[in-house]
Design a protein around this motif. Structure first.
Motif, PDB file in Angstrom:
ATOM      1  N   THR A 119      23.823   7.564 -47.938  1.00  9.96           N
ATOM      2  CA  THR A 119      24.895   7.859 -48.661  1.00  9.96           C
ATOM      3  C   THR A 119      24.742   7.645 -50.291  1.00  9.96           C
ATOM      4  OG1 THR A 119      25.775   5.666 -48.454  1.00  9.96           O
ATOM      5  CG2 THR A 119      26.179   7.230 -46.435  1.00  9.96           C
ATOM      6  N   GLY A 120      25.828   8.155 -50.866  1.00 10.66           N
ATOM      7  CA  GLY A 120      25.736   7.956 -52.331  1.00 10.66           C
ATOM      8  C   GLY A 120      25.677   6.327 -52.693  1.00 10.66           C
ATOM      9  N   SER A 121      26.424   5.534 -51.951  1.00 13.53           N
ATOM     10  CA  SER A 121      26.441   4.115 -52.123  1.00 13.53           C
ATOM     11  C   SER A 121      25.078   3.311 -52.064  1.00 13.53           C
ATOM     12  CB  SER A 121      27.591   3.408 -51.642  1.00 13.53           C
ATOM     13  OG  SER A 121      27.509   3.607 -50.234  1.00 13.53           O
ATOM     14  N   GLN A 122      24.618   3.837 -50.808  1.00 12.97           N
ATOM     15  CA  GLN A 122      23.301   3.282 -50.529  1.00 12.97           C
ATOM     16  C   GLN A 122      22.134   3.655 -51.531  1.00 12.97           C
ATOM     17  OE1 GLN A 122      23.189   5.087 -46.545  1.00 12.97           O
ATOM     18  NE2 GLN A 122      23.891   3.391 -45.532  1.00 12.97           N
ATOM     19  N   VAL A 124      22.493   4.353 -54.469  1.00 12.41           N
ATOM     20  CA  VAL A 124      22.815   3.511 -55.874  1.00 12.41           C
ATOM     21  C   VAL A 124      22.090   2.271 -55.473  1.00 12.41           C
ATOM     22  CG1 VAL A 124      24.570   2.618 -57.157  1.00 12.41           C
ATOM     23  CG2 VAL A 124      24.676   4.966 -56.739  1.00 12.41           C
ATOM     24  N   ALA A 125      22.470   1.694 -54.226  1.00  9.82           N
ATOM     25  CA  ALA A 125      22.071   0.284 -54.065  1.00  9.82           C
ATOM     26  C   ALA A 125      20.346   0.250 -54.062  1.00  9.82           C
ATOM     27  CB  ALA A 125      22.401  -0.254 -52.739  1.00  9.82           C
ATOM     28  N   GLU A 139      29.337   4.406 -61.715  1.00 12.44           N
ATOM     29  CA  GLU A 139      30.070   5.098 -60.618  1.00 12.44           C
ATOM     30  C   GLU A 139      29.080   5.769 -59.531  1.00 12.44           C
ATOM     31  OE1 GLU A 139      33.027   7.753 -61.886  1.00 12.44           O
ATOM     32  OE2 GLU A 139      34.140   6.213 -63.027  1.00 12.44           O
ATOM     33  N   VAL A 140      29.481   5.369 -58.373  1.00 15.74           N
ATOM     34  CA  VAL A 140      28.990   6.126 -57.129  1.00 15.74           C
ATOM     35  C   VAL A 140      29.118   7.473 -57.233  1.00 15.74           C
ATOM     36  CG1 VAL A 140      28.582   6.273 -54.547  1.00 15.74           C
ATOM     37  CG2 VAL A 140      28.892   4.030 -55.684  1.00 15.74           C
ATOM     38  N   GLU A 143      29.704  12.178 -52.599  1.00 15.04           N
ATOM     39  CA  GLU A 143      28.803  12.243 -51.353  1.00 15.04           C
ATOM     40  C   GLU A 143      28.275  13.671 -51.517  1.00 15.04           C
ATOM     41  OE1 GLU A 143      27.236   9.864 -49.647  1.00 15.04           O
ATOM     42  OE2 GLU A 143      29.286   8.889 -49.046  1.00 15.04           O
ATOM     43  N   GLY A 240      30.894   5.188 -46.938  1.00 10.78           N
ATOM     44  CA  GLY A 240      29.526   5.136 -47.253  1.00 10.78           C
ATOM     45  C   GLY A 240      28.631   3.698 -47.084  1.00 10.78           C
ATOM     46  N   GLU A 241      29.372   2.801 -46.628  1.00  8.79           N
ATOM     47  CA  GLU A 241      28.566   1.630 -46.345  1.00  8.79           C
ATOM     48  C   GLU A 241      28.115   1.520 -45.071  1.00  8.79           C
ATOM     49  OE1 GLU A 241      28.328  -0.480 -48.583  1.00  8.79           O
ATOM     50  OE2 GLU A 241      29.520   0.786 -50.083  1.00  8.79           O
TER      51      GLU A 241
END
Length: 322
Positions: A119-122, A124-125, A139-140, A143, A240-241
């Motif tokens: 996902t987008g948040s993953q 970015v992490a 910002e994330v 998606e 997304g988490e």
């Protein structure tokens, strides 16, 4: 007076001989194998001068004598052409060869891989913990806007700029694949293709199945059947988490915009970043009569044309689970 002239001439000759020998020794030492026992990376920061560069190389064990390195750089005319970056020096590299590596800008090429289905948040992490990148990401990204693949970068590159490259890569890929799409697909825009591709991406990790899975979903959309995709349900619950537990029967009734057991058609957005193979599968799906699939216990899926056949496959799967 003649004697003094002879002495001066003798001294001058001796000086020239000594200077020549020193130059020969210095040049030989400059090109001789250095003290580095094994390959090592050294970062030359932006704005570093010749003295600072020599000191960094000496501290890393690449060269033994900073003065010799500085003189060699000046004599060879390379002193002003040294470039910042991360460099990898081989074992026993000479000061002359090390100088050439920096002057030619042979920086280390680093890599980061955005796996299909992140996902987008993953993503970015992952970039936030990738060594060698600089800066922060505000910002994330939306998606489904990043193209999963391996990206190359150099030490000090900006994280946000690399993320933007990933977005441009997705834009270019979907634009190219959209032009090659099959006729009669049950969606009208590239954005909808990305949504369906993200579902296919999360439904199967078996490359040979992607076209079939896409074909099943295309058939269901054409017939007005709900997609009934478990990954969309999980995304509707956890976003997304990612959901850290198995789905329950109650989850399948959860009223979210992404629950394709409840809603008709496509969810409002992608549930991950799909790779090229899933995008291609959705835009050129396998021509099939299948309408159902369920896990078969081997990592793949059992496909069915009728509900009765599908129910039998489900019974087999549940028996395997037990």
């Amino acid at each position: 007076m003649g004697r003094w002239l002879l002495r001066l001439a003798s001294l001058a000759t001796s000086f020239l001989v000594v200077a020549g020998l020193a130059a020969v020794w210095g040049w030989s030492a400059f090109r001789a194998p250095g003290p580095l026992a094994e390959p090592a990376n050294v970062v030359i920061p932006r704005g570093a001068g010749l003295e600072s560069i020599g000191r960094r190389l000496a501290e890393a064990g690449v060269i033994a004598d900073t003065t010799l390195f500085a003189i060699g750089a000046q004599v060879t005319g390379k002193a002003r052409g040294l470039k910042a970056g991360e460099y990898r020096f081989p074992a026993a590299v000479s000061a002359f060869a090390a100088l050439g590596i920096i002057e030619r800008g042979e920086t280390v090429v680093r890599r980061v891989t955005i796996a299909e289905g992140l996902t987008g948040s993953q993503a970015v992490a992952l970039l936030a913990t990738t060594d060698g990148l600089d800066g922060t990401i505000g910002e994330v990204p939306p998606e489904g806007s990043l193209l999963p693949e391996t990206y190359h970068f150099s030490w000090g590159d900006d994280r946000a700029a690399l993320l933007q490259r990933m977005q441009h890569s997705m834009d270019d890929a979907i634009a190219r694949l959209w032009e090659q799409r099959a006729e009669g697909l049950p969606f009208d825009t590239p954005a909808e293709a990305v949504i369906l591709a993200s579902i296919v991406e999360r439904e199967t990790g078996v490359a040979e199945e992607r076209g079939l899975v896409a074909g099943v979903f295309v058939n269901r959309l054409k017939r007005g059947m709900r997609l009934q995709s478990d990954p969309t349900v999980a995304y509707g619950i956890a976003g997304g988490e990612g959901l850290d537990r198995p789905l329950t029967r109650a989850d399948l009734r959860e009223d979210t915009p992404y629950n394709t057991y409840v809603i008709a058609g496509l969810p409002p957005g992608p549930i991950c970043n799909p790779g090229l193979a899933s995008l291609q599968a959705v835009l050129q799906p396998t021509d099939t009569e299948y309408l159902y699939f369920v896990a078969d216990g081997s990592g793949g899926h059992a496909f069915a044309k009728t509900l009765a056949e599908h129910n039998r496959n489900v019974v087999k799967w549940r028996r395997l689970q037990r």
